[in-house]
Design a protein around this motif. Structure first.
Motif, PDB file in Angstrom:
ATOM      1  N   ALA A  91      -5.906  16.134  -4.523  1.00  0.00           N
ATOM      2  CA  ALA A  91      -4.717  15.623  -5.392  1.00  0.00           C
ATOM      3  C   ALA A  91      -5.190  14.312  -5.693  1.00  0.00           C
ATOM      4  CB  ALA A  91      -3.464  15.540  -4.432  1.00  0.00           C
ATOM      5  N   THR A  92      -4.390  13.946  -6.783  1.00  0.00           N
ATOM      6  CA  THR A  92      -4.547  12.612  -7.475  1.00  0.00           C
ATOM      7  C   THR A  92      -3.514  11.529  -7.026  1.00  0.00           C
ATOM      8  OG1 THR A  92      -3.581  13.467  -9.353  1.00  0.00           O
ATOM      9  CG2 THR A  92      -6.009  13.410  -9.416  1.00  0.00           C
ATOM     10  N   ASP A  93      -2.682  11.558  -7.927  1.00  0.00           N
ATOM     11  CA  ASP A  93      -1.370  10.503  -7.651  1.00  0.00           C
ATOM     12  C   ASP A  93      -0.180  10.858  -7.250  1.00  0.00           C
ATOM     13  OD1 ASP A  93      -1.154  11.461 -10.311  1.00  0.00           O
ATOM     14  OD2 ASP A  93      -0.651   9.415 -11.193  1.00  0.00           O
ATOM     15  N   ALA A  94      -0.003  12.170  -7.681  1.00  0.00           N
ATOM     16  CA  ALA A  94       1.154  12.982  -7.315  1.00  0.00           C
ATOM     17  C   ALA A  94       1.056  14.272  -6.791  1.00  0.00           C
ATOM     18  CB  ALA A  94       2.226  12.849  -8.683  1.00  0.00           C
ATOM     19  N   ILE A  95       1.912  14.637  -5.825  1.00  0.00           N
ATOM     20  CA  ILE A  95       1.834  16.110  -5.463  1.00  0.00           C
ATOM     21  C   ILE A  95       3.286  16.643  -5.583  1.00  0.00           C
ATOM     22  CG2 ILE A  95       1.984  17.433  -3.251  1.00  0.00           C
ATOM     23  CD1 ILE A  95      -0.336  15.673  -2.365  1.00  0.00           C
ATOM     24  N   SER A  96       3.609  17.904  -5.973  1.00  0.00           N
ATOM     25  CA  SER A  96       4.977  18.408  -5.981  1.00  0.00           C
ATOM     26  C   SER A  96       5.274  19.100  -4.672  1.00  0.00           C
ATOM     27  CB  SER A  96       5.013  19.758  -7.041  1.00  0.00           C
ATOM     28  OG  SER A  96       6.232  20.323  -6.859  1.00  0.00           O
ATOM     29  N   VAL A  97       6.257  18.767  -3.873  1.00  0.00           N
ATOM     30  CA  VAL A  97       6.646  19.346  -2.694  1.00  0.00           C
ATOM     31  C   VAL A  97       6.781  20.815  -2.762  1.00  0.00           C
ATOM     32  CG1 VAL A  97       7.274  17.197  -1.590  1.00  0.00           C
ATOM     33  CG2 VAL A  97       8.730  18.607  -2.753  1.00  0.00           C
TER      34      VAL A  97
END
Length: 261
Positions: A91-97
């Motif tokens: 992942a980079t800077d954001a993850i969708s839960v």
């Protein structure tokens, strides 16, 4: 000794794969097969990984779990476990839960290898020699097992509860660093959620990579140049939900940040 059939191993693997794909948790394997062995659990893990590779993913490294003595005692085990890192887990800077089931974040030190490590007989000096650099890292662990009701064999079969990982902002040489004394601070939404130290991971993250190289050597697996190795959590696991932001700093190494949407 469990006499679990090849078909049953494949069935458990298929269940875990479908749980990962559909994000619907399953009941613990060990509650249905009470004498499931560690070797069988790794074979189930292998089945799941093969199915993910068949979708076009690829292996980029390894992860080490259960490096904390406290966690080991809670599961009644005396050594860590391991899983595979896939390109799709980066992942980079954001993850969708919404892409995960029951995520928890932990801070650790990631190793980038520039030379192969093949056990048995690997020493800490070999790990130093083989390491190109280290980075701060968030591992976002996840469990396909309902409510995290895991025993050792459950988490091993489930790729050591692997989810996603986020590497930090810079890589630094291992030379001159004492990873056993490096301090970690993990902040959640601006407040300190967890602190830790390198010694929490088997005395030093270097010890963890040495253990892994030798453990994999028993299976004929080499840690390859270019692989990323996540060496184990330096502190507690932090549950996360949409809207959370986490920041991690590890003394002498750097920082990492991640937000959840």
């Amino acid at each position: 000794m469990s006499n679990l059939s090849e078909a049953a191993i494949a069935q458990f693997g298929d269940e875990l794969f479908e749980s990962w794909r559909t994000r619907v948790p399953i009941e613990p394997l060990t509650e249905r097969e009470s004498d499931l062995t560690l070797e069988q659990a790794y074979r189930i893990q292998e089945h799941v990984i093969k199915r993910r590779l068949a979708l076009g993913d690829r292996i980029v490294g390894k992860k080490i779990g259960l490096t904390s003595r406290v966690v080991q005692r809670s599961l009644g085990v005396s050594e860590p476990d391991f899983g595979q890192l896939l390109a799709g887990m980066v992942a980079t800077d954001a993850i969708s839960v919404s892409t995960m089931l029951q995520p928890r974040a932990e801070g650790e030190v990631a190793f980038l290898l520039e030379r192969d490590l093949k056990g048995p007989g690997v020493t800490n000096a070999d790990v130093f020699y083989a390491t190109h650099s280290v980075l701060p890292c968030f591992e976002i662990v996840d469990s396909r097992i309902r409510d995290w009701r895991i025993r050792l064999q459950d988490t091993v079969a489930d790729n050591a509860s692997g989810g996603m990982f986020v590497l930090g902002d810079r890589a630094v040489e291992l030379k001159g660093l004492d990873l056993s004394t490096c301090g970690m601070v993990l902040e959640k939404n601006g407040a300190v959620a967890c602190t830790g130290v390198g010694a929490a991971a088997l005395g030093s993250p270097v010890n963890c990579v040495t253990w892994l190289a030798n453990a994999l050597g028993r299976y004929g697996i080499t840690l390859g140049a270019g692989e990323i190795i996540l060496s184990g959590s330096l502190g507690a696991l932090i549950p996360v939900v949409a809207g959370d932001s986490l920041n991690l700093s590890i003394g002498g190494i750097g920082s990492a940040a991640i937000r959840f949407t």
